[in-house]
Each structure stands twice: as C-alpha cells, then as structure tokens.
Design a protein around this motif. Structure first.
Motif, PDB file in Angstrom:
ATOM      1  N   ASP A  97      -5.673  -0.136   9.815  1.00 36.26           N
ATOM      2  CA  ASP A  97      -4.835  -0.899  10.746  1.00 36.26           C
ATOM      3  C   ASP A  97      -3.437  -0.298  10.922  1.00 36.26           C
ATOM      4  O   ASP A  97      -2.591  -0.860  11.597  1.00 36.26           O
ATOM      5  CB  ASP A  97      -4.720  -2.361  10.301  1.00 36.26           C
ATOM      6  CG  ASP A  97      -3.986  -2.543   8.984  1.00 36.26           C
ATOM      7  OD1 ASP A  97      -3.503  -1.544   8.405  1.00 36.26           O
ATOM      8  OD2 ASP A  97      -3.898  -3.697   8.523  1.00 36.26           O
ATOM      9  N   GLY A  98      -3.191   0.874  10.309  1.00 37.45           N
ATOM     10  CA  GLY A  98      -1.897   1.532  10.424  1.00 37.45           C
ATOM     11  C   GLY A  98      -0.929   1.203   9.297  1.00 37.45           C
ATOM     12  O   GLY A  98       0.148   1.779   9.226  1.00 37.45           O
ATOM     13  N   THR A  99      -1.316   0.286   8.428  1.00 34.54           N
ATOM     14  CA  THR A  99      -0.472  -0.073   7.292  1.00 34.54           C
ATOM     15  C   THR A  99      -0.339   1.120   6.350  1.00 34.54           C
ATOM     16  O   THR A  99      -1.319   1.778   6.029  1.00 34.54           O
ATOM     17  CB  THR A  99      -1.080  -1.257   6.511  1.00 34.54           C
ATOM     18  OG1 THR A  99      -1.248  -2.357   7.404  1.00 34.54           O
ATOM     19  CG2 THR A  99      -0.196  -1.667   5.354  1.00 34.54           C
ATOM     20  N   VAL A 100       0.899   1.386   5.912  1.00 36.73           N
ATOM     21  CA  VAL A 100       1.168   2.422   4.920  1.00 36.73           C
ATOM     22  C   VAL A 100       1.819   1.742   3.730  1.00 36.73           C
ATOM     23  O   VAL A 100       2.848   1.070   3.875  1.00 36.73           O
ATOM     24  CB  VAL A 100       2.093   3.525   5.478  1.00 36.73           C
ATOM     25  CG1 VAL A 100       2.407   4.565   4.409  1.00 36.73           C
ATOM     26  CG2 VAL A 100       1.472   4.182   6.709  1.00 36.73           C
ATOM     27  N   ILE A 101       1.214   1.897   2.557  1.00 34.18           N
ATOM     28  CA  ILE A 101       1.745   1.282   1.341  1.00 34.18           C
ATOM     29  C   ILE A 101       2.252   2.389   0.423  1.00 34.18           C
ATOM     30  O   ILE A 101       1.486   3.296   0.046  1.00 34.18           O
ATOM     31  CB  ILE A 101       0.668   0.447   0.623  1.00 34.18           C
ATOM     32  CG1 ILE A 101       0.140  -0.632   1.564  1.00 34.18           C
ATOM     33  CG2 ILE A 101       1.213  -0.160  -0.664  1.00 34.18           C
ATOM     34  CD1 ILE A 101      -1.120  -1.308   1.081  1.00 34.18           C
ATOM     35  N   ASP A 102       3.531   2.335   0.082  1.00 28.88           N
ATOM     36  CA  ASP A 102       4.144   3.324  -0.801  1.00 28.88           C
ATOM     37  C   ASP A 102       3.770   2.999  -2.243  1.00 28.88           C
ATOM     38  O   ASP A 102       4.107   1.936  -2.755  1.00 28.88           O
ATOM     39  CB  ASP A 102       5.661   3.305  -0.621  1.00 28.88           C
ATOM     40  CG  ASP A 102       6.368   4.416  -1.370  1.00 28.88           C
ATOM     41  OD1 ASP A 102       5.757   5.039  -2.260  1.00 28.88           O
ATOM     42  OD2 ASP A 102       7.544   4.649  -1.060  1.00 28.88           O
ATOM     43  N   LEU A 103       3.081   3.915  -2.905  1.00 31.39           N
ATOM     44  CA  LEU A 103       2.633   3.721  -4.283  1.00 31.39           C
ATOM     45  C   LEU A 103       3.430   4.558  -5.282  1.00 31.39           C
ATOM     46  O   LEU A 103       3.126   4.552  -6.468  1.00 31.39           O
ATOM     47  CB  LEU A 103       1.150   4.097  -4.409  1.00 31.39           C
ATOM     48  CG  LEU A 103       0.176   3.305  -3.543  1.00 31.39           C
ATOM     49  CD1 LEU A 103      -1.212   3.908  -3.643  1.00 31.39           C
ATOM     50  CD2 LEU A 103       0.178   1.847  -3.947  1.00 31.39           C
ATOM     51  N   TYR A 104       4.435   5.284  -4.801  1.00 30.61           N
ATOM     52  CA  TYR A 104       5.131   6.235  -5.664  1.00 30.61           C
ATOM     53  C   TYR A 104       5.738   5.566  -6.899  1.00 30.61           C
ATOM     54  O   TYR A 104       5.481   5.986  -8.025  1.00 30.61           O
ATOM     55  CB  TYR A 104       6.225   6.981  -4.886  1.00 30.61           C
ATOM     56  CG  TYR A 104       6.893   8.027  -5.739  1.00 30.61           C
ATOM     57  CD1 TYR A 104       6.379   9.313  -5.806  1.00 30.61           C
ATOM     58  CD2 TYR A 104       8.005   7.732  -6.514  1.00 30.61           C
ATOM     59  CE1 TYR A 104       6.954  10.281  -6.605  1.00 30.61           C
ATOM     60  CE2 TYR A 104       8.585   8.685  -7.330  1.00 30.61           C
ATOM     61  CZ  TYR A 104       8.054   9.955  -7.366  1.00 30.61           C
ATOM     62  OH  TYR A 104       8.624  10.901  -8.175  1.00 30.61           O
ATOM     63  N   GLN A 105       6.545   4.553  -6.695  1.00 26.82           N
ATOM     64  CA  GLN A 105       7.236   3.925  -7.820  1.00 26.82           C
ATOM     65  C   GLN A 105       6.243   3.315  -8.813  1.00 26.82           C
ATOM     66  O   GLN A 105       6.415   3.431 -10.022  1.00 26.82           O
ATOM     67  CB  GLN A 105       8.227   2.873  -7.342  1.00 26.82           C
ATOM     68  CG  GLN A 105       9.125   2.388  -8.454  1.00 26.82           C
ATOM     69  CD  GLN A 105      10.292   1.571  -7.926  1.00 26.82           C
ATOM     70  OE1 GLN A 105      10.478   1.422  -6.723  1.00 26.82           O
ATOM     71  NE2 GLN A 105      11.084   1.041  -8.819  1.00 26.82           N
ATOM     72  N   GLU A 106       5.185   2.694  -8.298  1.00 29.81           N
ATOM     73  CA  GLU A 106       4.182   2.108  -9.179  1.00 29.81           C
ATOM     74  C   GLU A 106       3.469   3.175  -9.998  1.00 29.81           C
ATOM     75  O   GLU A 106       3.179   2.977 -11.187  1.00 29.81           O
ATOM     76  CB  GLU A 106       3.155   1.329  -8.336  1.00 29.81           C
ATOM     77  CG  GLU A 106       2.093   0.646  -9.133  1.00 29.81           C
ATOM     78  CD  GLU A 106       1.116  -0.125  -8.252  1.00 29.81           C
ATOM     79  OE1 GLU A 106       0.022  -0.431  -8.746  1.00 29.81           O
ATOM     80  OE2 GLU A 106       1.435  -0.403  -7.087  1.00 29.81           O
ATOM     81  N   ALA A 107       3.227   4.323  -9.386  1.00 28.99           N
ATOM     82  CA  ALA A 107       2.487   5.390 -10.087  1.00 28.99           C
ATOM     83  C   ALA A 107       3.377   6.246 -10.971  1.00 28.99           C
ATOM     84  O   ALA A 107       2.970   6.633 -12.070  1.00 28.99           O
ATOM     85  CB  ALA A 107       1.784   6.283  -9.063  1.00 28.99           C
ATOM     86  N   PHE A 108       4.609   6.530 -10.529  1.00 23.06           N
ATOM     87  CA  PHE A 108       5.451   7.501 -11.239  1.00 23.06           C
ATOM     88  C   PHE A 108       6.789   6.965 -11.713  1.00 23.06           C
ATOM     89  O   PHE A 108       7.519   7.663 -12.399  1.00 23.06           O
ATOM     90  CB  PHE A 108       5.703   8.712 -10.335  1.00 23.06           C
ATOM     91  CG  PHE A 108       4.445   9.358  -9.850  1.00 23.06           C
ATOM     92  CD1 PHE A 108       3.639  10.080 -10.708  1.00 23.06           C
ATOM     93  CD2 PHE A 108       4.058   9.235  -8.534  1.00 23.06           C
ATOM     94  CE1 PHE A 108       2.460  10.673 -10.263  1.00 23.06           C
ATOM     95  CE2 PHE A 108       2.891   9.846  -8.069  1.00 23.06           C
ATOM     96  CZ  PHE A 108       2.086  10.554  -8.944  1.00 23.06           C
TER      97      PHE A 108
END
Length: 111
Positions: A97-108
């Motif tokens: 649907d075009g949603t972009v979820i930033d996972l950087y902080q959660e992962a690193f």
C-alpha cells in the motif's frame, strides 16, 4: 598508470559517480581535510546509491501481504589484519500500500 577518469568514457560507473559527487562538492568543501572529509564522501556516495535504489524499488511481486525489506549502508574495507565491516545506515520494510516502516532504530539502536 591511472587513466584520466574525467575522460575515460568506457567506465560509465566511475563517470556517473564523478558527476554526482561534483553536485555535492559544497558539502565536501565544508569539511575539514582528513577523516571528516573522507567520512562525508562515504555518506554522499551512500546517498547517491540510495537515490538510485529508490528509482528501481518495486513491491510489485508476490501476493497482497508480500513486503520488501531494504537495508543500505557503507562497506568499510579494513587493512589485512582486521576484518572488513558493514555499517548499516538504513533498514526499512515497504508494503504494497506504499507504507514504509523504518526499522533501523529497532534493529540497530541509535548512533
């Protein structure tokens, strides 16, 4: 001998980078010589690659629940006595649907 990269038209990749980095010289010129300038050059080169990647990413695959995970970063080549290192700079998931979820902080975490 090293070819004149400004006129070596056979190396399209190097010519592209020279052209794109040329557009970013104000950011590089604002840095002190040495490590600061080298780090900024790596950041600018990463952004060039990320911009190119953005142009060709697609979620047009799989079924309605398929997602695309994208990680970008900088490869740091070390002297022989050390292991090379990959510094992640972005990590995200893209949905249909075009949603972009930033996972950087959660992962690193933060840096």
């Amino acid at each position: 001998p090293m070819p004149n990269l400004a006129t070596a038209t056979a190396d399209w990749q190097m010519n592209f980078l020279i052209q794109e980095i040329g557009k970013r010289m104000p950011a590089l010129d604002a840095c002190a010589e040495g490590n600061e300038k080298q780090a900024e050059l790596a950041r600018q080169t990463h952004q060039i690659g990320k911009d190119m990647l953005e142009q060709c990413l697609s979620t047009e695959f799989g079924d309605a629940d398929s997602m695309l995970f994208v990680m970008t970063g900088i490869q740091i080549n070390m002297p022989f006595e050390f292991e090379d290192y990959f510094q992640p700079l972005s990590f995200e998931v893209r949905k249909k649907d075009g949603t972009v979820i930033d996972l950087y902080q959660e992962a690193f975490g933060t840096w």
